[in-house]
Write an enzyme that holds these catalytic residues in place. Structure first.
Site, PDB file in Angstrom:
ATOM      1  N   GLU A 127       0.833  -1.205   0.000  1.00 29.05           N
ATOM      2  CA  GLU A 127       0.000   0.000   0.000  1.00 29.05           C
ATOM      3  C   GLU A 127       0.873   1.261   0.000  1.00 29.05           C
ATOM      4  OE1 GLU A 127      -0.272  -2.721   1.870  1.00 29.05           O
ATOM      5  OE2 GLU A 127      -2.308  -2.967   2.663  1.00 29.05           O
ATOM      6  N   LYS A 187       1.586  -8.504  -5.757  1.00 30.32           N
ATOM      7  CA  LYS A 187       2.651  -9.329  -5.197  1.00 30.32           C
ATOM      8  C   LYS A 187       2.318 -10.772  -5.588  1.00 30.32           C
ATOM      9  CE  LYS A 187       4.597 -10.021  -0.594  1.00 30.32           C
ATOM     10  NZ  LYS A 187       4.467  -9.564   0.799  1.00 30.32           N
TER      11      LYS A 187
END
Length: 120
Positions: A74, A99
């Site tokens: 984030e 990811k």
């Protein structure tokens, strides 16, 4: 005036981000999807100088990812979005960081975080 959406999808960079020492030491791939919103952006002139140069955006993403170590994707997405809105003539930017080699207790294709910024 027209809004132009310029997209870079699937930009894979190796990074040393994560919450665990193993992630920070060993590194892993991160995949960036970047959407820029610009006005006109060369659609009338067909000239590179009147639009957003993708190579410069990629260099900006790489600079942020390589130059810092983030615990959270984030925070990585936010830093990239902030840099793009600051450096390029865009009205909005959306940055998604995936990811793909995430380790969870169940199989998952990836985790992701998305941040949007609007020029004030």
């Amino acid at each position: 005036m027209s809004e132009v959406f310029i997209e870079i999808e699937g930009l894979e960079l190796q990074g040393f981000h994560g919450a665990t020492p193993e992630e920070k030491k060993g590194g892993q791939p991160f995949v960036f999807d970047v959407t820029l919103v610009a006005h006109d952006a060369g659609i009338r002139t067909d000239q590179l100088g009147d639009t957003i140069d993708y190579t410069k955006v990629v260099a900006c993403v790489r600079e942020i990812s390589d130059g810092h170590r983030f615990n959270l994707i984030e925070a990585l997405a936010a830093a990239v979005a902030d840099a793009i809105i600051e450096r390029f003539d865009v009205s909005r930017v959306r940055v998604r960081v995936r990811k793909p080699k995430v380790v969870l207790e169940a199989p998952a294709a990836h985790t992701a975080a998305t941040v949007e910024r609007t020029r004030r």
